[in-house]
Design an enzyme around this catalytic site. Structure first.
Site, short mmCIF file in Angstrom:
data_model
loop_
_atom_site.label_atom_id
_atom_site.label_comp_id
_atom_site.label_asym_id
_atom_site.label_seq_id
_atom_site.Cartn_x
_atom_site.Cartn_y
_atom_site.Cartn_z
CB ALA A 179 -70.73 3.67 47.30
CD GLU A 244 -71.23 -5.54 62.05
OE1 GLU A 244 -71.59 -6.61 61.53
OE2 GLU A 244 -71.53 -4.42 61.58
#
Length: 381
Positions: A179, A244
């Site tokens: 990540a 979102e």
């Protein structure tokens, strides 16, 4: 219950948006469905009315307002007329935080005026043929060479993929770092090696351009990196996902409300066995159940909008809103198709188009299963 989310200025803005959509979108959307794309001129006209970039500072052509209620108005009005080809919500709700909050002064000068005016259409390229919900499975790479990154890879299912001028690309700058090796780079239309593949043929949302993107040794300037350092992309994505997902939830409830309203009217006027089908107990019970669930969903989503405005919307609450409302949207519309009978399967009836357009809602922005996993992990076991 009386809805108290909006103030007078939001109601006035809604009138402006509704008039714009009635004039510039509704008469043409059927043709755009056949064309598989919305003309760029519509974006510019919307920009002239101030429909983009609410959070963009005034010096760059925006309103300088951080208030998601304006975004909510636009989403609701677009959904109300079934104009799912407009990629405005991706531009406003998903892309704005990246280009407003993560850019330096030089990037703001280059990109924000066009973002607010509708002259620069935006997209975000995350999904790949082999990587959807698993961000760490992304294989697109960005290797630094001096003042540029050399980007190679492929993206798919990219909303605004054909029309977009600025694309935030999720790429691995350090594949071994997991990540921590993900970086966000802005690719611009015209960069050598940056090409677009098919405008993908979908089950629904036919007017929305959804495309494949290819990056073949694309040299993206380091000056186009979002954030001062490499490796911040995963955190940047995680920080912006709640907004979102709330945007998707707003659309889901608006769609459920719209289809339910038209179905109630249909049941009032459609007759069978000498009376309206709304007079049958089964019809009334189905509509009563749906109306109750939609009202409850509306209250939760409105509360999430206020939480976002206050900077308090958590990833868990956004996940709850996203999975519950999109599953409800599909349930409501499916039941409403059933109540329409054979006519519900005819595309000349808006309920049929809504049925096709709604199916993807439980998939993009994080599947229902991923949302439940986020919620489940919050319990600490």
């Amino acid at each position: 219950m009386r809805r108290d989310l909006f103030d007078e200025e939001h109601d006035l803005f809604r009138e402006t948006v509704r008039e714009f959509l009635a004039r510039e979108v509704a008469p043409h959307h059927g043709q755009w469905e056949k064309d598989g794309i919305v003309p760029r001129e519509v974006w510019k006209k919307a920009g002239e009315l101030g429909m983009f970039g609410f959070s963009v500072p005034e010096e760059y052509g925006g309103a300088g307002i951080t208030d998601f209620r304006y975004n909510t108005v636009i989403v609701e009005e677009i959904i109300r007329i079934g104009a799912n080809g407009l990629g405005f919500s991706l531009h406003n709700d998903i892309m704005a935080p990246y280009l407003v909050d993560l850019t330096d002064d030089e990037q703001k000068r280059r990109w924000l005026p066009g973002f607010a005016s509708g002259e620069l259409i935006t997209a975000i390229a995350v999904t790949e043929p082999g990587a959807g919900s698993d961000l760490q499975g992304v294989r697109t790479t960005a290797v630094r060479e001096g003042d540029h990154y050399v980007v190679n890879g492929q993206k798919t299912f990219i909303t605004n993929g054909i029309n977009s001028d600025l694309v935030v690309v999720v790429a691995k700058t350090d594949p071994a770092a997991g990540a921590r090796g993900i970086t966000l780079l802005v690719a611009e239309r015209g960069m050598e090696g940056f090409t677009r593949g098919r405008n993908l043929e979908k089950v629904g949302m036919h007017a929305q351009d959804t495309a494949e993107l290819f990056f073949d040794n694309v040299r993206v300037p380091v000056a186009n990196r979002l954030g001062p350092e490499e490796g911040q992309g995963f955190v940047q994505l995680m920080n912006n996902l709640p907004q979102e997902r709330l945007s998707i939830a707003v659309a889901a409830v608006a769609a459920a409300e719209s289809v339910l309203e038209m179905t109630i009217e249909y049941c009032r006027n459609r007759t069978a066995f000498g009376r309206s089908i709304g007079q049958f107990q089964n019809t009334r019970f189905v509509l009563a159940e749906l109306a109750t669930e939609v009202d409850i969903a509306r209250l939760f989503v409105d509360r999430c909008v206020l939480a976002l405005n206050a900077g308090e919307l958590t990833a868990v609450d956004a996940a709850k809103a996203k999975w519950w409302t999109t599953e409800l949207q599909n349930k409501v519309i499916d039941r409403c198709v059933q109540l329409h009978g054979g006519y519900g399967y005819m595309l000349e009836y808006p309920v049929a188009k809504a049925w096709l357009d709604s199916r993807v809602q439980t998939i993009y922005g994080g599947t229902t299963e991923i949302m439940k996993e986020i919620i489940g992990r919050s319990f600490g076991f």
